[in-house]
Design a protein around this motif. Structure first.
Motif, mmCIF file in Angstrom:
data_model
loop_
_atom_site.group_PDB
_atom_site.id
_atom_site.type_symbol
_atom_site.label_atom_id
_atom_site.label_comp_id
_atom_site.label_asym_id
_atom_site.label_seq_id
_atom_site.Cartn_x
_atom_site.Cartn_y
_atom_site.Cartn_z
ATOM 1 N N CYS A 105 0.855 -1.184 0.000
ATOM 2 C CA CYS A 105 0.000 0.000 0.000
ATOM 3 C C CYS A 105 0.893 1.236 0.000
ATOM 4 C CB CYS A 105 -0.916 0.006 1.227
ATOM 5 S SG CYS A 105 -0.038 0.034 2.797
ATOM 6 N N ALA A 122 -2.897 -2.393 -3.215
ATOM 7 C CA ALA A 122 -4.130 -1.991 -2.535
ATOM 8 C C ALA A 122 -4.934 -1.021 -3.382
ATOM 9 C CB ALA A 122 -3.797 -1.370 -1.179
ATOM 10 N N ASP A 123 -4.300 0.029 -3.872
ATOM 11 C CA ASP A 123 -5.003 1.002 -4.707
ATOM 12 C C ASP A 123 -5.473 0.377 -6.012
ATOM 13 O OD1 ASP A 123 -4.605 2.934 -2.794
ATOM 14 O OD2 ASP A 123 -2.906 3.882 -3.808
ATOM 15 N N LEU A 126 -8.481 -2.018 -5.389
ATOM 16 C CA LEU A 126 -9.699 -1.302 -5.026
ATOM 17 C C LEU A 126 -10.357 -0.709 -6.268
ATOM 18 C CD1 LEU A 126 -11.463 -0.450 -2.630
ATOM 19 C CD2 LEU A 126 -10.118 1.657 -2.508
ATOM 20 N N LEU A 136 -16.644 -1.026 -2.591
ATOM 21 C CA LEU A 136 -15.737 -1.306 -1.481
ATOM 22 C C LEU A 136 -14.993 -0.046 -1.056
ATOM 23 C CD1 LEU A 136 -14.100 -4.631 -2.755
ATOM 24 C CD2 LEU A 136 -16.034 -4.390 -1.208
ATOM 25 N N GLU A 137 -14.851 0.138 0.242
ATOM 26 C CA GLU A 137 -14.003 1.196 0.773
ATOM 27 C C GLU A 137 -12.616 0.660 1.107
ATOM 28 O OE1 GLU A 137 -15.943 3.054 4.034
ATOM 29 O OE2 GLU A 137 -17.608 3.829 2.814
ATOM 30 N N LYS A 138 -12.554 -0.637 1.371
ATOM 31 C CA LYS A 138 -11.281 -1.282 1.670
ATOM 32 C C LYS A 138 -11.159 -2.558 0.851
ATOM 33 C CE LYS A 138 -11.198 0.337 6.471
ATOM 34 N NZ LYS A 138 -11.130 -0.088 7.903
ATOM 35 N N VAL A 139 -9.921 -2.941 0.556
ATOM 36 C CA VAL A 139 -9.684 -4.173 -0.188
ATOM 37 C C VAL A 139 -9.762 -5.357 0.774
ATOM 38 C CG1 VAL A 139 -8.075 -5.416 -1.661
ATOM 39 C CG2 VAL A 139 -8.168 -2.930 -1.769
ATOM 40 N N GLU A 141 -8.929 -9.191 2.294
ATOM 41 C CA GLU A 141 -7.670 -9.917 2.395
ATOM 42 C C GLU A 141 -7.349 -10.555 1.051
ATOM 43 O OE1 GLU A 141 -7.338 -12.725 5.564
ATOM 44 O OE2 GLU A 141 -8.335 -11.412 7.008
#
Length: 208
Positions: A105, A122-123, A126, A136-139, A141
């Motif tokens: 990240c 991560a970016d 997403l 989604l606000e977060k990726v 696992e």
């Protein structure tokens, strides 16, 4: 009559793509240009709260005698929807990092390399997953494919990859999935032999 090749896609180096894959439609993630780490995210197509659990996957595979901290046969989802999500049907890579669920990240690149604007999984994931209709606000696992990691003196050690051009892992979803595939952008360590590469995704259709 066995599985038949349907089509192939390419995930360009340092980017991510997301695909909708039906239950039992096998696909291969191929290191067609050489050793290249892949971060794979799995989300239920019909229920987006169903996502991969790294710790339970390692635990259940150990209890079943089908895997360890480097290799899994079955990937399980997080509670309360715990169920088999994906089965590994072939694997010529063999050494993965399935037990942490994390990914590179911007903050990692900031504290390690002083490069907070560096491309990262991560970016990329997403963006790719949300382009498939998720919100989604977060990726979730991820399953770190091909990442060679060990633990020595209670410290995580990142080692050179142990696979090469043409190696692959073949996966068979057990439920309908949206699959995010990131070709890791890491060019500051030995993780991708210091050179990010593209990945080939080969889709296969099940017998009719």
């Amino acid at each position: 009559m066995g599985f038949t090749h349907s089509h192939s896609e390419v995930v360009p180096a340092s980017t991510a793509r997301a695909y909708q894959v039906a239950a039992h439609q096998r696909f291969r993630i191929v290191a067609h240009e050489g050793a290249q780490v892949c971060d794979a995210a799995f989300v239920g197509a019909d229920n987006h709260s169903v996502t991969y659990s790294s710790d339970l996957s390692v635990l259940f595979n150990q209890l079943e005698g089908t895997g360890d901290i480097h290799s899994l046969e079955t990937l399980y989802s997080r509670p309360p929807d715990t169920e088999p999500m994906v089965r590994v049907t072939e694997d010529t890579i063999g050494h993965h990092f399935p037990w942490a669920g994390g990914m590179c990240c911007s903050y990692l690149y900031e504290i390690r390399d002083d490069e907070p604007s560096h491309e990262n999984c991560a970016d990329n994931l997403l963006t790719a997953l949300n382009e498939r209709g998720l919100s989604l606000e977060k990726v979730p696992e991820v399953f770190n494919i091909g990442m060679h990691v060990t633990v020595e003196d209670d410290q995580i050690q990142y080692l050179p990859p142990e696979f090469g051009r043409g190696d692959y892992i073949e996966l068979e979803p057990q439920i309908d999935l949206i699959v995010g595939i990131s070709s890791c952008p890491n060019d500051t360590t030995i993780m991708n032999e210091s050179e990010p590469k593209s990945l080939e995704i080969q889709f296969e259709d099940p017998p009719r």
